[in-house]
Design an enzyme around this catalytic site. Structure first.
Site, PDB file in Angstrom:
ATOM      1  N   ASP A  49     -10.423  -4.373  -4.579  1.00 50.40           N
ATOM      2  CA  ASP A  49      -9.731  -3.395  -3.742  1.00 50.40           C
ATOM      3  C   ASP A  49     -10.310  -2.011  -3.984  1.00 50.40           C
ATOM      4  OD1 ASP A  49      -7.905  -1.727  -2.424  1.00 50.40           O
ATOM      5  OD2 ASP A  49      -6.211  -3.013  -2.915  1.00 50.40           O
ATOM      6  N   HIS A  78      -8.114  -5.041  -0.115  1.00 54.32           N
ATOM      7  CA  HIS A  78      -6.846  -4.427   0.274  1.00 54.32           C
ATOM      8  C   HIS A  78      -6.110  -5.226   1.352  1.00 54.32           C
ATOM      9  CE1 HIS A  78      -4.389  -0.877  -0.346  1.00 54.32           C
ATOM     10  NE2 HIS A  78      -4.208  -0.758   0.961  1.00 54.32           N
ATOM     11  N   SER A 134       0.831  -1.196   0.000  1.00 51.12           N
ATOM     12  CA  SER A 134       0.000   0.000   0.000  1.00 51.12           C
ATOM     13  C   SER A 134       0.876   1.261   0.000  1.00 51.12           C
ATOM     14  CB  SER A 134      -0.961  -0.031   1.192  1.00 51.12           C
ATOM     15  OG  SER A 134      -1.982   0.923   1.062  1.00 51.12           O
TER      16      SER A 134
END
Length: 297
Positions: free
Chosen positions: A245, A274, A77
């Site tokens: 996501d 995610h 991320s």
């Protein structure tokens, strides 16, 4: 945070790698600041740019100095976002042998999180409410159902950042309360604001300080972009992303890869959201063997 057979860190260690885990500034695991305490605004005066300019380079140089080996990098991320930006520095990139980016982020134009998208478009990160105790930023209130604020520059959140994620395919729901003790950490509102700027502008660039301050800091009315084309052509990259996501959209990933020189390997998991990439109970089957194969090839 899962068992030894399910967590990437343990799996890599079992395969014979030294595993170093970098923690973001202001997290519960940080040693803190030499001069300021969390109760002071100066402690929170940082953004994503500081992670790129100082934190990640310090981690990589320290590890390189201890091991005397090139590094196999895994970013998740915002960690992937920092990796993309920092490794455009050729001297720093020479320390890295290969890089895996989980939920790879650079562009946020097509982010599907309704709360984050709406808040960014309405400039709610720029709105403050004056209360008896402090000024609260509206964006921070909307991003979480359980957040506390002691300062307008502090965002302490105990549910998902850029909230309202799609249901996970692979999380053990009975562990959610356990995960939340460690997964969600404090960050600065300035860092959140910069993410909102990425959503609005469609750019991957430095913090927008406003026309005048941009001119003072960057010698330009607009903040400069992070130049992805400067990533080394010979740096092997593996990007793993999911079809469910809300933060990392497929179109944004395709735009990102179109700007990266050289060959990029892709690993797409249609049902993954995610958090599934680091906490999912199937990741040790669906993803981590691919990472090991990539490192060993």
């Amino acid at each position: 945070m899962n068992g030894a057979k399910e967590s990437l860190g343990f799996i890599l260690a079992e395969a014979g790698y030294d595993v170093w885990i970098g923690n973001s500034r202001s997290s519960d695991f940080s040693f803190g600041h030499l001069l300021y305490s969390p109760s002071q605004q100066e402690y929170w005066d940082w953004s994503f740019d500081d992670i790129v300019a100082y934190d990640l380079p310090a981690m990589l140089r320290f590890i390189s100095g201890v091991t005397r080996k090139r590094i196999l990098f895994v970013g998740f991320s915002q960690g992937s976002m920092a990796g993309f930006a920092a490794l455009t520095d050729n001297c720093l990139a020479k320390l890295v042998d290969k890089a895996v980016m989980l939920c790879p982020v650079a562009y946020l134009s097509n982010i599907r999180s309704i709360v984050a998208k709406t808040a960014a478009v309405l400039f709610l990160d720029q709105v403050r409410i004056l209360s008896r105790n402090s000024k609260l930023q509206v964006l921070g209130v909307l991003l979480s159902l359980d957040c506390s604020f002691s300062d307008p520059m502090w965002f302490d959140c105990h549910s998902n950042l850029f909230a309202m994620p799609r249901p996970s395919c692979c999380l053990n729901q009975s562990r959610i309360s356990y995960y939340s003790q460690y997964e969600m950490q404090s960050t600065s509102m300035k860092n959140i604001v910069q993410m909102a700027q990425f959503v609005r502008s469609g750019r991957f660039c430095k913090y927008d300080r406003g026309f005048i301050n941009n001119l003072i800091h960057y010698w330009s009315f607009n903040p400069p972009s992070y130049k992805l084309h400067r990533l080394p052509e010979d740096l092997p990259l593996l990007l793993a992303y999911g079809g469910n996501d809300d933060l990392v959209d497929t179109q944004d990933v395709m735009r990102l890869t179109s700007e990266i020189p050289g060959t990029v390997e892709m690993h797409f998991l249609p049902s993954y959201s995610h958090s599934d990439f680091v906490l999912g109970m199937q990741a040790h089957i669906d993803l981590y063997p691919r990472i090991l194969s990539f490192f060993q090839s």
